[in-house]
Write a protein that holds these residues in place. Structure first.
Motif, PDB file in Angstrom:
ATOM      1  N   MET A 172       0.745  -1.091  -0.199  1.00 39.06           N
ATOM      2  CA  MET A 172      -0.140   0.049  -0.105  1.00 39.06           C
ATOM      3  C   MET A 172       1.339   1.106  -0.344  1.00 39.06           C
ATOM      4  O   MET A 172       1.676   1.527   0.413  1.00 39.06           O
ATOM      5  N   LYS A 173       0.449   2.494  -1.472  1.00 38.76           N
ATOM      6  CA  LYS A 173       1.152   2.854  -0.526  1.00 38.76           C
ATOM      7  C   LYS A 173       0.822   4.485  -0.152  1.00 38.76           C
ATOM      8  O   LYS A 173      -0.622   4.196   0.828  1.00 38.76           O
ATOM      9  N   VAL A 174       1.708   5.762   0.077  1.00 42.61           N
ATOM     10  CA  VAL A 174       1.319   6.591   1.465  1.00 42.61           C
ATOM     11  C   VAL A 174       0.963   8.003   0.497  1.00 42.61           C
ATOM     12  O   VAL A 174       1.882   7.803   0.004  1.00 42.61           O
ATOM     13  N   LYS A 175      -0.136   8.587   0.364  1.00 36.96           N
ATOM     14  CA  LYS A 175      -0.545   9.797  -0.334  1.00 36.96           C
ATOM     15  C   LYS A 175      -0.890  10.957   0.882  1.00 36.96           C
ATOM     16  O   LYS A 175      -1.583  10.137   1.858  1.00 36.96           O
ATOM     17  N   THR A 176      -0.285  12.313   0.585  1.00 36.84           N
ATOM     18  CA  THR A 176      -0.753  13.633   1.757  1.00 36.84           C
ATOM     19  C   THR A 176      -1.800  13.773   0.848  1.00 36.84           C
ATOM     20  O   THR A 176      -1.065  14.442   0.048  1.00 36.84           O
ATOM     21  N   ILE A 177      -2.511  14.159   1.790  1.00 37.70           N
ATOM     22  CA  ILE A 177      -3.549  15.458   1.090  1.00 37.70           C
ATOM     23  C   ILE A 177      -3.391  16.393   2.210  1.00 37.70           C
ATOM     24  O   ILE A 177      -3.343  16.281   3.217  1.00 37.70           O
ATOM     25  N   ARG A 178      -4.325  17.707   2.004  1.00 36.09           N
ATOM     26  CA  ARG A 178      -4.439  18.356   2.396  1.00 36.09           C
ATOM     27  C   ARG A 178      -6.081  19.292   2.760  1.00 36.09           C
ATOM     28  O   ARG A 178      -6.451  19.056   1.612  1.00 36.09           O
ATOM     29  N   LEU A 179      -5.993  18.597   3.726  1.00 39.35           N
ATOM     30  CA  LEU A 179      -7.768  19.089   4.424  1.00 39.35           C
ATOM     31  C   LEU A 179      -7.127  20.376   5.583  1.00 39.35           C
ATOM     32  O   LEU A 179      -6.922  20.408   6.130  1.00 39.35           O
ATOM     33  N   GLY A 180      -9.590  20.795   5.349  1.00 39.44           N
ATOM     34  CA  GLY A 180      -9.455  22.029   6.147  1.00 39.44           C
ATOM     35  C   GLY A 180     -10.049  21.746   7.668  1.00 39.44           C
ATOM     36  O   GLY A 180      -9.571  19.810   7.568  1.00 39.44           O
ATOM     37  N   GLU A 181     -10.051  21.784   8.496  1.00 39.34           N
ATOM     38  CA  GLU A 181     -10.012  21.671   9.672  1.00 39.34           C
ATOM     39  C   GLU A 181     -11.148  20.988  10.353  1.00 39.34           C
ATOM     40  O   GLU A 181     -11.033  20.169  10.925  1.00 39.34           O
ATOM     41  N   ASP A 182     -12.150  21.956   9.330  1.00 41.70           N
ATOM     42  CA  ASP A 182     -13.715  21.450   9.719  1.00 41.70           C
ATOM     43  C   ASP A 182     -13.820  20.279   9.574  1.00 41.70           C
ATOM     44  O   ASP A 182     -14.422  19.399   9.984  1.00 41.70           O
ATOM     45  N   LYS A 183     -13.173  19.135   7.624  1.00 43.35           N
ATOM     46  CA  LYS A 183     -13.244  17.857   7.750  1.00 43.35           C
ATOM     47  C   LYS A 183     -12.177  17.364   8.909  1.00 43.35           C
ATOM     48  O   LYS A 183     -12.735  15.859   8.902  1.00 43.35           O
ATOM     49  N   ILE A 184     -10.947  17.954   8.953  1.00 44.06           N
ATOM     50  CA  ILE A 184     -10.027  16.436   9.938  1.00 44.06           C
ATOM     51  C   ILE A 184     -11.321  16.461  10.975  1.00 44.06           C
ATOM     52  O   ILE A 184     -11.486  15.314  11.721  1.00 44.06           O
ATOM     53  N   GLN A 185     -12.054  17.407  11.727  1.00 38.25           N
ATOM     54  CA  GLN A 185     -12.973  17.455  13.297  1.00 38.25           C
ATOM     55  C   GLN A 185     -14.229  16.212  12.035  1.00 38.25           C
ATOM     56  O   GLN A 185     -13.899  15.009  13.553  1.00 38.25           O
ATOM     57  N   GLU A 186     -13.961  16.496  11.766  1.00 39.63           N
ATOM     58  CA  GLU A 186     -15.438  15.914  10.689  1.00 39.63           C
ATOM     59  C   GLU A 186     -15.130  14.368  10.936  1.00 39.63           C
ATOM     60  O   GLU A 186     -16.055  13.577  11.528  1.00 39.63           O
ATOM     61  N   ILE A 187     -14.200  13.836  10.246  1.00 35.22           N
ATOM     62  CA  ILE A 187     -13.252  12.591   9.979  1.00 35.22           C
ATOM     63  C   ILE A 187     -13.075  11.735  11.559  1.00 35.22           C
ATOM     64  O   ILE A 187     -13.202  10.693  11.965  1.00 35.22           O
ATOM     65  N   GLU A 188     -12.607  12.818  12.781  1.00 38.43           N
ATOM     66  CA  GLU A 188     -12.418  12.825  13.504  1.00 38.43           C
ATOM     67  C   GLU A 188     -13.675  12.040  14.228  1.00 38.43           C
ATOM     68  O   GLU A 188     -13.498  11.144  15.488  1.00 38.43           O
ATOM     69  N   ARG A 189     -14.465  12.686  14.121  1.00 40.29           N
ATOM     70  CA  ARG A 189     -15.797  12.695  14.792  1.00 40.29           C
ATOM     71  C   ARG A 189     -16.370  11.362  14.543  1.00 40.29           C
ATOM     72  O   ARG A 189     -16.676  10.641  15.412  1.00 40.29           O
ATOM     73  N   ILE A 190     -16.196  11.552  13.224  1.00 45.61           N
ATOM     74  CA  ILE A 190     -17.085   9.472  12.775  1.00 45.61           C
ATOM     75  C   ILE A 190     -15.997   8.531  13.429  1.00 45.61           C
ATOM     76  O   ILE A 190     -16.344   7.551  14.044  1.00 45.61           O
ATOM     77  N   ALA A 191     -14.869   8.450  12.936  1.00 49.34           N
ATOM     78  CA  ALA A 191     -13.971   7.755  14.060  1.00 49.34           C
ATOM     79  C   ALA A 191     -14.278   7.334  15.530  1.00 49.34           C
ATOM     80  O   ALA A 191     -14.421   5.988  15.445  1.00 49.34           O
ATOM     81  N   LYS A 192     -14.557   8.169  15.887  1.00 49.02           N
ATOM     82  CA  LYS A 192     -14.528   8.117  17.757  1.00 49.02           C
ATOM     83  C   LYS A 192     -15.732   7.582  17.545  1.00 49.02           C
ATOM     84  O   LYS A 192     -15.673   6.778  18.302  1.00 49.02           O
ATOM     85  N   GLU A 193     -16.563   7.888  16.923  1.00 44.62           N
ATOM     86  CA  GLU A 193     -18.170   6.993  17.424  1.00 44.62           C
ATOM     87  C   GLU A 193     -18.341   5.924  16.502  1.00 44.62           C
ATOM     88  O   GLU A 193     -19.255   4.880  16.897  1.00 44.62           O
ATOM     89  N   GLU A 194     -17.819   5.705  15.391  1.00 44.34           N
ATOM     90  CA  GLU A 194     -17.210   4.306  15.358  1.00 44.34           C
ATOM     91  C   GLU A 194     -16.673   3.497  16.117  1.00 44.34           C
ATOM     92  O   GLU A 194     -16.733   2.318  15.304  1.00 44.34           O
TER      93      GLU A 194
END
Length: 97
Positions: A1-23
């Motif tokens: 598996m390769k690693v890729k880096t992307i830039r996300l806005g703080e709002d998207k990061i928080q949403e993804i972290e929230r989803i990860a925590k919930e699930e």
């Protein structure tokens, strides 16, 4: 598996972290799921667009979208598109079989 880096806005990061925590998942798992779902949707949209413009037959569009012809028909219907049917198209579809 390769690693890729992307830039996300703080709002998207928080949403993804929230989803990860919930699930109860890792952020990386959630990101992979989002990318997989987004890529599938992108392929379907692109195939439908090419089909509607007459660049692909139903069979070719379904294949490009990673769907069966029946699934492709369902996606067209779900999104409010109709099947293009004319004599030349029917001949092309039969040739694809």
């Amino acid at each position: 598996m390769k690693v890729k880096t992307i830039r996300l806005g703080e709002d998207k990061i928080q949403e993804i972290e929230r989803i990860a925590k919930e699930e109860g998942k890792l952020v990386s798992e959630v990101l992979r799921e989002i990318v997989d779902k987004g890529l599938k949707e992108y392929k379907i949209e692109r195939a439908i667009e090419k089909y509607q413009r007459g660049l692909l037959s139903q069979g070719a569009a379904a294949e490009e979208a990673g769907l069966t012809i029946q699934e492709f028909h369902q996606e067209l219907k779900k999104r409010g598109f109709t099947l293009r049917m004319d004599v030349e198209l029917i001949k092309a579809e039969l040739d694809d079989l």
